[in-house]
Scaffold this motif. Sequence first.
Motif, PDB file in Angstrom:
ATOM      1  N   HIS A 146       0.833  -1.201   0.000  1.00 26.42           N
ATOM      2  CA  HIS A 146       0.000   0.000   0.000  1.00 26.42           C
ATOM      3  C   HIS A 146       0.869   1.253   0.000  1.00 26.42           C
ATOM      4  O   HIS A 146       0.720   2.126  -0.853  1.00 26.42           O
ATOM      5  CB  HIS A 146      -0.925  -0.005   1.217  1.00 26.42           C
ATOM      6  CG  HIS A 146      -1.927   1.106   1.214  1.00 26.42           C
ATOM      7  ND1 HIS A 146      -2.509   1.583   2.360  1.00 26.42           N
ATOM      8  CD2 HIS A 146      -2.446   1.848   0.208  1.00 26.42           C
ATOM      9  CE1 HIS A 146      -3.360   2.546   2.065  1.00 26.42           C
ATOM     10  NE2 HIS A 146      -3.333   2.740   0.765  1.00 26.42           N
ATOM     11  N   VAL A 147       1.777   1.349   0.973  1.00 30.60           N
ATOM     12  CA  VAL A 147       2.667   2.500   1.094  1.00 30.60           C
ATOM     13  C   VAL A 147       4.107   2.014   1.078  1.00 30.60           C
ATOM     14  O   VAL A 147       4.479   1.143   1.870  1.00 30.60           O
ATOM     15  CB  VAL A 147       2.389   3.284   2.397  1.00 30.60           C
ATOM     16  CG1 VAL A 147       3.418   4.399   2.582  1.00 30.60           C
ATOM     17  CG2 VAL A 147       0.976   3.845   2.394  1.00 30.60           C
ATOM     18  N   ASN A 148       4.924   2.604   0.193  1.00 32.13           N
ATOM     19  CA  ASN A 148       6.322   2.196   0.118  1.00 32.13           C
ATOM     20  C   ASN A 148       7.085   2.667   1.351  1.00 32.13           C
ATOM     21  O   ASN A 148       6.969   3.818   1.767  1.00 32.13           O
ATOM     22  CB  ASN A 148       6.969   2.757  -1.144  1.00 32.13           C
ATOM     23  CG  ASN A 148       8.405   2.293  -1.292  1.00 32.13           C
ATOM     24  OD1 ASN A 148       9.325   2.969  -0.853  1.00 32.13           O
ATOM     25  ND2 ASN A 148       8.588   1.126  -1.895  1.00 32.13           N
ATOM     26  N   ASN A 149       7.861   1.775   1.922  1.00 32.73           N
ATOM     27  CA  ASN A 149       8.547   2.054   3.176  1.00 32.73           C
ATOM     28  C   ASN A 149       9.726   3.016   3.042  1.00 32.73           C
ATOM     29  O   ASN A 149      10.167   3.600   4.026  1.00 32.73           O
ATOM     30  CB  ASN A 149       9.046   0.749   3.810  1.00 32.73           C
ATOM     31  CG  ASN A 149       9.866  -0.078   2.846  1.00 32.73           C
ATOM     32  OD1 ASN A 149       9.382  -0.493   1.798  1.00 32.73           O
ATOM     33  ND2 ASN A 149      11.120  -0.329   3.181  1.00 32.73           N
ATOM     34  N   GLN A 178       3.214  -0.120   6.310  1.00 31.41           N
ATOM     35  CA  GLN A 178       3.502   1.306   6.427  1.00 31.41           C
ATOM     36  C   GLN A 178       2.249   2.174   6.308  1.00 31.41           C
ATOM     37  O   GLN A 178       2.262   3.340   6.692  1.00 31.41           O
ATOM     38  CB  GLN A 178       4.521   1.732   5.358  1.00 31.41           C
ATOM     39  CG  GLN A 178       5.920   1.213   5.598  1.00 31.41           C
ATOM     40  CD  GLN A 178       6.565   1.794   6.843  1.00 31.41           C
ATOM     41  OE1 GLN A 178       6.153   2.824   7.356  1.00 31.41           O
ATOM     42  NE2 GLN A 178       7.589   1.118   7.342  1.00 31.41           N
ATOM     43  N   GLY A 179       1.180   1.621   5.785  1.00 32.45           N
ATOM     44  CA  GLY A 179      -0.033   2.413   5.610  1.00 32.45           C
ATOM     45  C   GLY A 179      -0.935   2.437   6.822  1.00 32.45           C
ATOM     46  O   GLY A 179      -1.652   3.420   7.054  1.00 32.45           O
ATOM     47  N   PRO A 184      -6.216   5.246   5.655  1.00 35.86           N
ATOM     48  CA  PRO A 184      -7.232   4.202   5.808  1.00 35.86           C
ATOM     49  C   PRO A 184      -7.339   3.326   4.557  1.00 35.86           C
ATOM     50  O   PRO A 184      -7.221   3.817   3.427  1.00 35.86           O
ATOM     51  CB  PRO A 184      -8.523   5.001   6.029  1.00 35.86           C
ATOM     52  CG  PRO A 184      -8.072   6.325   6.531  1.00 35.86           C
ATOM     53  CD  PRO A 184      -6.767   6.590   5.836  1.00 35.86           C
ATOM     54  N   LEU A 185      -7.552   2.050   4.777  1.00 40.88           N
ATOM     55  CA  LEU A 185      -7.758   1.108   3.682  1.00 40.88           C
ATOM     56  C   LEU A 185      -8.875   0.157   4.085  1.00 40.88           C
ATOM     57  O   LEU A 185      -8.703  -0.663   4.995  1.00 40.88           O
ATOM     58  CB  LEU A 185      -6.469   0.330   3.389  1.00 40.88           C
ATOM     59  CG  LEU A 185      -6.546  -0.708   2.262  1.00 40.88           C
ATOM     60  CD1 LEU A 185      -6.848  -0.039   0.930  1.00 40.88           C
ATOM     61  CD2 LEU A 185      -5.252  -1.512   2.172  1.00 40.88           C
ATOM     62  N   SER A 196      -1.220  -7.680   5.416  1.00 42.03           N
ATOM     63  CA  SER A 196      -0.292  -7.794   6.537  1.00 42.03           C
ATOM     64  C   SER A 196      -0.127  -6.458   7.254  1.00 42.03           C
ATOM     65  O   SER A 196       0.012  -5.413   6.606  1.00 42.03           O
ATOM     66  CB  SER A 196       1.093  -8.240   6.044  1.00 42.03           C
ATOM     67  OG  SER A 196       1.000  -9.293   5.120  1.00 42.03           O
ATOM     68  N   ILE A 197      -0.128  -6.494   8.603  1.00 40.54           N
ATOM     69  CA  ILE A 197       0.219  -5.315   9.396  1.00 40.54           C
ATOM     70  C   ILE A 197       1.132  -5.753  10.538  1.00 40.54           C
ATOM     71  O   ILE A 197       1.203  -6.936  10.880  1.00 40.54           O
ATOM     72  CB  ILE A 197      -1.016  -4.578   9.951  1.00 40.54           C
ATOM     73  CG1 ILE A 197      -1.746  -5.429  11.002  1.00 40.54           C
ATOM     74  CG2 ILE A 197      -1.948  -4.165   8.836  1.00 40.54           C
ATOM     75  CD1 ILE A 197      -2.850  -4.673  11.717  1.00 40.54           C
ATOM     76  N   SER A 198       1.837  -4.787  11.134  1.00 33.16           N
ATOM     77  CA  SER A 198       2.786  -5.082  12.205  1.00 33.16           C
ATOM     78  C   SER A 198       2.658  -4.041  13.301  1.00 33.16           C
ATOM     79  O   SER A 198       2.682  -2.840  13.036  1.00 33.16           O
ATOM     80  CB  SER A 198       4.221  -5.083  11.646  1.00 33.16           C
ATOM     81  OG  SER A 198       5.146  -5.500  12.624  1.00 33.16           O
TER      82      SER A 198
END
Length: 383
Positions: A146-149, A178-179, A184-185, A196-198
């Motif tokens: 979604h968002v480039n790190n 990163q998003g 919001p997604l 995936s999220i962390s």
Amino acid sequence: MIYFDNSATTKPYDEVIDAFAKVSKEYYANPSSLHNFGGKVETLVNQARKQISNLLHVKENEIYFTSGGTEGNNLAIKGTALAYRSRGNHIITTRVEHPSVYEACEQLSKLGFEITYLPVDEYGQVDINDLSSSIRDNTILVSIMHVNNEMGAVQPIEEIGELLTNYPKILFHVDHVQGIGKIPLLLHQAKVDLCSISAHKFHGLKGIGVLYIRDGIRISPLFSGGNQENKVRSGTENVSGIVTMAKALRLTEEKRKQKRTDMLAIRDYLILNLKKMPSIKVNTNPTTSAPHIINFSAIGLKGEVIVHALEAENIYVSTTSACSSKQKSISRTLQAMGVTDEEAIGAVRISLSYDNTMDEAKIFITKLERILTKLYEVVGDTK
């Protein structure tokens, strides 16, 4: 201290630390145990799962706990490849993915899978037409962050999801590490199958994350064991991490609603003043990027030298992704964007959190200007 390295990791909230201590001390039983103590701990896990599902606007049974973004990405990509190999062996991703996606695909290529790496434009974005023309009859997975790190570039996830509705046999994975908490997604609306999220990217603790798996999707597990997480991810649950992740996500969502405008103002101030420096090239395009990441290059200098010079001033930034910064190789992402080697060598990343202030940004600009003047004097360059 000024901490501008939040894309590498964030400072845990005080409430998260307090909750971690309480849960670790008072609810230490194994949630899989049959006794009542284990049952109480299992209830905590289920409550956290429900809270996270509500925050992500998905179903409870679509939330699977992992150890973080790297495991989530590997589980999504390799789990899909193994589960649907009879359907096909072609995977589409991009040239600018996080190493946990890129290297997972590279590993699968050695096992007979065919990988297409989509190019990006000068701002780090993919062209949906390139994706469309890359789809084959044997394509089983599209994995796009979604968002480039490194750059903060935001990919057109909703458009991609809409395109893939024409190909019901292709699964869609999004690295949302990163998003999350910044942009919001809505996963169901964007027609995402895996995400995936962390926790440590939104002021939770390291070592805990989530893989969203859309209801009805079945992927092959990577770990064999006790069949936790509906047999998708075996291993005794990190209860303290899970509970505090739910708390961190709730607090971050509250801050996003309250402070996103402030973060944008800080980012825009930094970009405006960086562009005033004749030796600096700003690589991030603010109109197509997330509000918290700025990538710039100091022409003729090494990014790591600037990082250490700022560190001496008690200011913390980074060069590339924290997962690859110590390798001292030229950024694969910057190369894919067409950035020259000289510019890539001098690249530095600033990454903000909602706790950063405009005063910190002003101090950073003042200190950076002084540092650059001294460094260019040393190398004999007065740009």
